[in-house]
Design a protein around this motif. Sequence first.
Motif, mmCIF file in Angstrom:
data_model
loop_
_atom_site.group_PDB
_atom_site.id
_atom_site.type_symbol
_atom_site.label_atom_id
_atom_site.label_comp_id
_atom_site.label_asym_id
_atom_site.label_seq_id
_atom_site.Cartn_x
_atom_site.Cartn_y
_atom_site.Cartn_z
ATOM 1 N N TRP A 1 47.554 47.879 77.117
ATOM 2 C CA TRP A 1 47.041 47.984 75.749
ATOM 3 C C TRP A 1 45.533 48.177 75.815
ATOM 4 O O TRP A 1 44.849 47.445 76.512
ATOM 5 C CB TRP A 1 47.314 46.705 74.952
ATOM 6 C CG TRP A 1 48.759 46.435 74.704
ATOM 7 C CD1 TRP A 1 49.534 45.487 75.319
ATOM 8 C CD2 TRP A 1 49.607 47.106 73.778
ATOM 9 N NE1 TRP A 1 50.807 45.541 74.837
ATOM 10 C CE2 TRP A 1 50.891 46.527 73.886
ATOM 11 C CE3 TRP A 1 49.420 48.160 72.877
ATOM 12 C CZ2 TRP A 1 51.976 46.953 73.123
ATOM 13 C CZ3 TRP A 1 50.496 48.580 72.113
ATOM 14 C CH2 TRP A 1 51.752 47.988 72.245
ATOM 15 N N GLU B 1 43.951 48.737 72.724
ATOM 16 C CA GLU B 1 43.674 48.242 71.370
ATOM 17 C C GLU B 1 44.996 47.644 70.934
ATOM 18 O O GLU B 1 46.024 47.992 71.507
ATOM 19 C CB GLU B 1 43.366 49.421 70.424
ATOM 20 C CG GLU B 1 41.912 49.744 70.220
ATOM 21 C CD GLU B 1 41.722 50.850 69.188
ATOM 22 O OE1 GLU B 1 42.486 50.908 68.193
ATOM 23 O OE2 GLU B 1 40.823 51.651 69.385
ATOM 24 N N GLU C 1 47.047 48.391 68.721
ATOM 25 C CA GLU C 1 48.077 49.378 68.405
ATOM 26 C C GLU C 1 47.992 50.642 69.257
ATOM 27 O O GLU C 1 48.545 51.673 68.899
ATOM 28 C CB GLU C 1 48.010 49.751 66.913
ATOM 29 C CG GLU C 1 48.440 48.635 65.972
ATOM 30 C CD GLU C 1 49.894 48.211 66.169
ATOM 31 O OE1 GLU C 1 50.760 49.087 66.358
ATOM 32 O OE2 GLU C 1 50.156 46.987 66.135
ATOM 33 N N VAL C 2 47.260 50.551 70.353
ATOM 34 C CA VAL C 2 47.121 51.732 71.210
ATOM 35 C C VAL C 2 47.479 51.375 72.655
ATOM 36 O O VAL C 2 46.840 50.525 73.269
ATOM 37 C CB VAL C 2 45.682 52.324 71.162
ATOM 38 C CG1 VAL C 2 45.612 53.598 71.978
ATOM 39 C CG2 VAL C 2 45.239 52.579 69.731
ATOM 40 N N LEU D 1 48.529 58.405 75.572
ATOM 41 C CA LEU D 1 48.266 57.322 74.627
ATOM 42 C C LEU D 1 49.409 57.302 73.629
ATOM 43 O O LEU D 1 49.894 58.348 73.192
ATOM 44 C CB LEU D 1 46.968 57.589 73.861
ATOM 45 C CG LEU D 1 45.657 57.498 74.630
ATOM 46 C CD1 LEU D 1 44.521 57.999 73.761
ATOM 47 C CD2 LEU D 1 45.388 56.065 75.064
ATOM 48 N N TYR D 2 49.834 56.112 73.284
ATOM 49 C CA TYR D 2 50.881 55.932 72.275
ATOM 50 C C TYR D 2 50.292 55.036 71.210
ATOM 51 O O TYR D 2 49.638 54.038 71.522
ATOM 52 C CB TYR D 2 52.108 55.252 72.877
ATOM 53 C CG TYR D 2 52.749 56.028 74.015
ATOM 54 C CD1 TYR D 2 53.877 56.820 73.800
ATOM 55 C CD2 TYR D 2 52.214 55.969 75.294
ATOM 56 C CE1 TYR D 2 54.456 57.522 74.846
ATOM 57 C CE2 TYR D 2 52.787 56.679 76.342
ATOM 58 C CZ TYR D 2 53.910 57.455 76.113
ATOM 59 O OH TYR D 2 54.476 58.152 77.145
ATOM 60 N N SER D 3 50.519 55.396 69.959
ATOM 61 C CA SER D 3 49.969 54.572 68.899
ATOM 62 C C SER D 3 50.812 54.656 67.635
ATOM 63 O O SER D 3 51.503 55.643 67.408
ATOM 64 C CB SER D 3 48.543 55.024 68.587
ATOM 65 O OG SER D 3 47.995 54.211 67.583
ATOM 66 N N LYS E 1 49.201 54.424 64.914
ATOM 67 C CA LYS E 1 48.217 54.998 63.989
ATOM 68 C C LYS E 1 48.041 56.470 64.327
ATOM 69 O O LYS E 1 48.222 56.882 65.467
ATOM 70 C CB LYS E 1 46.867 54.304 64.156
ATOM 71 C CG LYS E 1 46.865 52.821 63.879
ATOM 72 C CD LYS E 1 45.436 52.333 64.019
ATOM 73 C CE LYS E 1 45.341 50.853 64.299
ATOM 74 N NZ LYS E 1 44.024 50.486 64.788
ATOM 75 N N LEU F 1 42.219 56.021 64.214
ATOM 76 C CA LEU F 1 41.894 55.136 65.336
ATOM 77 C C LEU F 1 40.412 54.807 65.319
ATOM 78 O O LEU F 1 39.590 55.646 64.996
ATOM 79 C CB LEU F 1 42.240 55.810 66.666
ATOM 80 C CG LEU F 1 43.718 56.008 66.964
ATOM 81 C CD1 LEU F 1 43.877 56.786 68.257
ATOM 82 C CD2 LEU F 1 44.437 54.685 67.053
ATOM 83 N N PRO G 1 46.994 60.797 70.615
ATOM 84 C CA PRO G 1 48.053 59.814 70.865
ATOM 85 C C PRO G 1 49.414 60.314 70.371
ATOM 86 O O PRO G 1 49.499 61.075 69.418
ATOM 87 C CB PRO G 1 47.619 58.589 70.057
ATOM 88 C CG PRO G 1 46.312 58.907 69.446
ATOM 89 C CD PRO G 1 46.071 60.373 69.577
ATOM 90 N N GLU H 1 52.431 59.591 68.371
ATOM 91 C CA GLU H 1 52.613 58.651 67.261
ATOM 92 C C GLU H 1 54.005 58.040 67.249
ATOM 93 O O GLU H 1 55.006 58.738 67.366
ATOM 94 C CB GLU H 1 52.355 59.372 65.936
ATOM 95 C CG GLU H 1 51.126 58.814 65.227
ATOM 96 C CD GLU H 1 50.941 59.436 63.858
ATOM 97 O OE1 GLU H 1 50.463 60.583 63.823
ATOM 98 O OE2 GLU H 1 51.278 58.784 62.859
#
Length: 183
Positions: A58, A60, A62-63, A96-98, A100, A105, A114, A116
Motif C-alpha cells: 500500500w 496510500e 486506497e492505492v 497501481l490499483y485504486s 479512486k 488521487l 491506476p 480502477e
Amino acid sequence: MHNLIEKDFKAIISLPPRNDTEAEIFSQWDSSGPEEFNFYGQDFIFPKGIHAEAKAKWIEPEVLLVEIFIEGEIVSSCARCLAPVSLEISGNLMYLYSTKSADSLEEDFGDEEPIELENFGRVLDIGPQIQESIFALLPRKILCNENCKGLCPSCGKNLNEGPCSCEKEISDPRLEALKQFKF
Ligand SMILES: [Zn+2]
Ligand SMILES: [Zn+2]
C-alpha cells in the motif's frame, strides 16, 4: 502445472493489512513449460516455462502498488533468416490499483494510470497484468545476429551459409531506363 499465458490464468495475491504502508506481500508463480503462443504473427516458445513474481504494497490507504517481475528463456525465429533464436528475457513492471480515479488521487503518479477497482477485497487477481507484463517484455524484432544476411528472395538460400548462385545484378526496369541517359 498451470500455464501463465493461458486464457483463464489467475494470479491471486493476498493484500497487506490496510493502513500498513510498511508491509509487503510477496507471491510467485512458475510454469513447468513449455508455453507456446503467437503474438502479432510471431511464434514464441518458453521451453522451460515462465517465472513470475509480485510484490504488493500500500502506498496510500486506497492505492496499492504491485511490482511484477518476469523471467524466462524464449525461443523464437530470426526475422531475416528464420533460424531459431534463444534468448533470456527478464524485467519489472509496476501497476497501481485504486478505488479512486487518477485525477482524485492526492499524489501524482505521473504516467502510471491506476487500474480502477470498485473496492479492495482481501485478495486480488493480477493475472491480466502478469500476462501483459510477459507480452510487454517480448522483443519486437528478433535477429540471430546483428549482421544476419537473411534468405535470398529468389532461391530462399540462407545467405549466412554462403552466397547462392542467383544472378547478382538486380534487374529493375526503372534502373534499365536510367542507363539510357547520358549524364
Ligand atoms: Zn538470422
Ligand atoms: Zn538465390
